[in-house]
Design a protein around this motif. Structure first.
Motif, PDB file in Angstrom:
ATOM      1  N   PHE A 135       3.123  -4.865  -2.946  1.00 20.00           N
ATOM      2  CA  PHE A 135       2.364  -6.113  -2.540  1.00 20.00           C
ATOM      3  C   PHE A 135       2.634  -6.049  -0.802  1.00 20.00           C
ATOM      4  CE2 PHE A 135       1.387 -10.016  -1.436  1.00 20.00           C
ATOM      5  CZ  PHE A 135       0.390 -10.398  -2.348  1.00 20.00           C
ATOM      6  N   PHE A 136       1.253  -5.964  -0.274  1.00 15.94           N
ATOM      7  CA  PHE A 136       1.576  -5.876   1.218  1.00 15.94           C
ATOM      8  C   PHE A 136       0.895  -7.255   1.853  1.00 15.94           C
ATOM      9  CE2 PHE A 136       1.119  -1.236   0.103  1.00 15.94           C
ATOM     10  CZ  PHE A 136       2.215  -0.697   0.950  1.00 15.94           C
ATOM     11  N   ILE A 137       1.771  -7.696   2.777  1.00 12.82           N
ATOM     12  CA  ILE A 137       1.584  -8.692   3.448  1.00 12.82           C
ATOM     13  C   ILE A 137       1.195  -8.533   5.197  1.00 12.82           C
ATOM     14  CG2 ILE A 137       2.366 -11.173   4.365  1.00 12.82           C
ATOM     15  CD1 ILE A 137       4.759 -10.833   1.839  1.00 12.82           C
ATOM     16  N   CYS A 138      -0.128  -9.021   5.467  1.00 19.41           N
ATOM     17  CA  CYS A 138      -0.201  -8.875   7.116  1.00 19.41           C
ATOM     18  C   CYS A 138       0.777  -9.497   7.638  1.00 19.41           C
ATOM     19  CB  CYS A 138      -1.577  -9.722   7.293  1.00 19.41           C
ATOM     20  SG  CYS A 138      -3.103  -8.995   6.400  1.00 19.41           S
ATOM     21  N   GLN A 139       1.430  -8.848   8.453  1.00 23.66           N
ATOM     22  CA  GLN A 139       2.586  -9.265   9.459  1.00 23.66           C
ATOM     23  C   GLN A 139       2.267 -10.410  10.262  1.00 23.66           C
ATOM     24  OE1 GLN A 139       3.987  -5.729  11.729  1.00 23.66           O
ATOM     25  NE2 GLN A 139       6.135  -6.490  11.097  1.00 23.66           N
ATOM     26  N   ASN A 144       3.040 -18.089   8.798  1.00 21.88           N
ATOM     27  CA  ASN A 144       2.368 -19.310   8.717  1.00 21.88           C
ATOM     28  C   ASN A 144       1.409 -19.186   7.222  1.00 21.88           C
ATOM     29  OD1 ASN A 144       0.185 -17.408   9.037  1.00 21.88           O
ATOM     30  ND2 ASN A 144      -0.244 -18.001  11.194  1.00 21.88           N
ATOM     31  N   GLY A 145       1.492 -18.168   6.621  1.00 15.63           N
ATOM     32  CA  GLY A 145       1.063 -17.989   5.284  1.00 15.63           C
ATOM     33  C   GLY A 145       1.738 -18.506   4.198  1.00 15.63           C
ATOM     34  N   ALA A 148       6.930 -16.313   3.737  1.00 14.77           N
ATOM     35  CA  ALA A 148       8.506 -16.261   4.205  1.00 14.77           C
ATOM     36  C   ALA A 148       9.468 -17.097   3.279  1.00 14.77           C
ATOM     37  CB  ALA A 148       8.483 -16.436   5.637  1.00 14.77           C
ATOM     38  N   ALA A 149       8.484 -18.286   2.870  1.00  9.36           N
ATOM     39  CA  ALA A 149       9.551 -19.241   2.094  1.00  9.36           C
ATOM     40  C   ALA A 149       9.470 -18.854   0.827  1.00  9.36           C
ATOM     41  CB  ALA A 149       8.747 -20.703   2.290  1.00  9.36           C
ATOM     42  N   ALA A 150       8.973 -17.956   0.179  1.00 10.18           N
ATOM     43  CA  ALA A 150       8.994 -17.483  -1.038  1.00 10.18           C
ATOM     44  C   ALA A 150      10.066 -16.420  -1.426  1.00 10.18           C
ATOM     45  CB  ALA A 150       7.777 -16.602  -1.512  1.00 10.18           C
ATOM     46  N   PRO A 151      11.145 -16.522  -2.382  1.00  7.85           N
ATOM     47  CA  PRO A 151      12.309 -15.551  -2.608  1.00  7.85           C
ATOM     48  C   PRO A 151      11.602 -14.176  -2.764  1.00  7.85           C
ATOM     49  CG  PRO A 151      12.511 -17.942  -3.741  1.00  7.85           C
ATOM     50  CD  PRO A 151      11.456 -17.897  -3.081  1.00  7.85           C
ATOM     51  N   GLU A 152      10.667 -14.183  -3.602  1.00  7.79           N
ATOM     52  CA  GLU A 152      10.170 -12.800  -3.775  1.00  7.79           C
ATOM     53  C   GLU A 152       9.716 -11.930  -2.745  1.00  7.79           C
ATOM     54  OE1 GLU A 152       6.459 -12.760  -6.147  1.00  7.79           O
ATOM     55  OE2 GLU A 152       6.418 -15.160  -5.746  1.00  7.79           O
ATOM     56  N   PHE A 153       9.322 -12.701  -1.399  1.00  6.95           N
ATOM     57  CA  PHE A 153       9.021 -11.897  -0.286  1.00  6.95           C
ATOM     58  C   PHE A 153      10.142 -12.308   0.826  1.00  6.95           C
ATOM     59  CE2 PHE A 153       4.792 -12.828  -2.211  1.00  6.95           C
ATOM     60  CZ  PHE A 153       4.626 -11.612  -2.846  1.00  6.95           C
ATOM     61  N   LYS A 221      -4.506 -17.484  -2.223  1.00  8.80           N
ATOM     62  CA  LYS A 221      -4.167 -18.700  -1.451  1.00  8.80           C
ATOM     63  C   LYS A 221      -4.710 -18.943  -0.236  1.00  8.80           C
ATOM     64  CE  LYS A 221       0.150 -20.949   0.109  1.00  8.80           C
ATOM     65  NZ  LYS A 221       1.610 -20.817   0.006  1.00  8.80           N
ATOM     66  N   ALA A 222      -4.653 -17.849   0.594  1.00  9.79           N
ATOM     67  CA  ALA A 222      -5.179 -18.161   2.145  1.00  9.79           C
ATOM     68  C   ALA A 222      -6.399 -18.829   2.291  1.00  9.79           C
ATOM     69  CB  ALA A 222      -5.220 -16.614   2.882  1.00  9.79           C
ATOM     70  N   ASP A 223      -7.409 -18.237   1.401  1.00 12.90           N
ATOM     71  CA  ASP A 223      -8.816 -18.821   1.638  1.00 12.90           C
ATOM     72  C   ASP A 223      -9.336 -19.642   0.465  1.00 12.90           C
ATOM     73  OD1 ASP A 223      -9.075 -16.489  -0.134  1.00 12.90           O
ATOM     74  OD2 ASP A 223     -10.475 -15.425   1.047  1.00 12.90           O
TER      75      ASP A 223
END
Length: 290
Positions: A135-139, A144-145, A148-153, A221-223
């Motif tokens: 699972f890739f996340i845009c840096q 703000n997405g 960072a607050a999710a334990p899995e990430f 989630k984002a959109d």
């Protein structure tokens, strides 16, 4: 494995200046609903699969030339799952890795990507039904997405990644969670032949996948995408096949990477090159399909 972040706006992609794949060349596909659940056994013998539109024959990822062996993909969906099918012609079926999240991108495999706005998911599978997921996340969206607050990430679980050959994505790098597994997914492979036995000739293999919509919450989630999709919703998804061998087709040297829609560079991780998947609420058996 080829690895960017969620697609920029269509208007940005259409300029043709930022990406190696002109928007005018990117494939479009309509995914129809199915009223009866698909049994994920790898055989693709449900009538719904026979009715579902098939992709064109995959092409070389670099040149867009026809690939040496036929590969096609199809999609269906219902309220619970997105279903993905691959039909892979292969005269000598080979596979090596048997432990999930082994580097099966060094095997012969097929691959599937789903892009959200700020993240995307990579899935690979070989002839032994061995899988690889990231699972890739845009840096630029990690904080703000909400990731960072999710334990899995948690940051301790992520590794920086900046593509393979395309390292100038306008959104920059991304963060990969290489131990993330799609919740509730089902996978199956059927071999029409014998694996790793070159004394006979095989016909190939088929792959059948089910991805629950509820497992796509981070992608949607984002959109604010609907899960499951609504009529005319559009997602970006990628479909590919990678081989350890190189072949020649029609006198053209083969790169070993074959895709539904050409990327123009040795890199799968460019969501702006992913086919446009248009969702239809028409039933594939009555109001849609072939």
């Amino acid at each position: 494995m080829l690895a960017a972040c969620g697609p920029l706006s269509i208007a940005s992609a259409q300029t043709g200046s930022k990406f190696p794949c002109p928007d005018s060349e990117i494939a479009h596909y309509t995914a129809y609903r199915v009223s009866k659940s698909i049994t994920v056994d790898g055989r693709l013998n449900e009538k719904a699969w026979a009715r579902a539109p098939k992709s064109p024959r995959f092409v070389d990822i670099l040149t867009g030339k026809p690939a040496a062996h036929d590969t096609r993909a199809s999609l269906l969906w219902d309220d619970e799952n997105l279903y993905v099918a691959y039909q892979v012609d292969e005269p000598q079926v080979h596979a090596k890795f048997t432990t999930n999240n082994s580097p099966i991108y060094y095997d012969n495999d097929v691959e599937f990507f789903i892009a959200g706005r700020d993240s995307y998911y990579e899935f690979e599978i070989n002839g032994f039904n061995t899988t690889y997921e990231v699972f890739f996340i845009c840096q630029d969206s990690y904080q703000n997405g909400g990731f960072a607050a999710a334990p899995e990430f948690a940051s301790s679980k992520l590794k920086a990644f900046n593509g393979v050959d395309f390292k100038t994505h306008p959104r920059g790098g991304r963060l990969g969670q290489f131990d993330w597994h799609f919740p509730g997914k089902k996978t199956a492979v059927h071999i029409d032949g014998t694996v790793n036995n070159d004394k006979d000739k095989d016909r190939g293999w088929t792959v059948e996948l089910a991805f629950p919509w509820k497992g796509m919450e981070w992608l949607a989630k984002a959109d604010g995408r609907a899960l499951p999709p609504k009529q005319s919703d559009v997602w970006r998804m990628d479909f590919s096949r990678f081989n350890t061998y190189k072949l020649s087709a029609g006198g053209t040297k083969d790169s070993g990477g074959w895709v539904w829609s050409r990327h123009g560079i040795w890199d799968s991780h460019i969501p702006e090159c992913f086919p446009y998947i248009h969702f239809s609420t028409n039933d594939v058996m009555t109001g849609g399909g072939r």
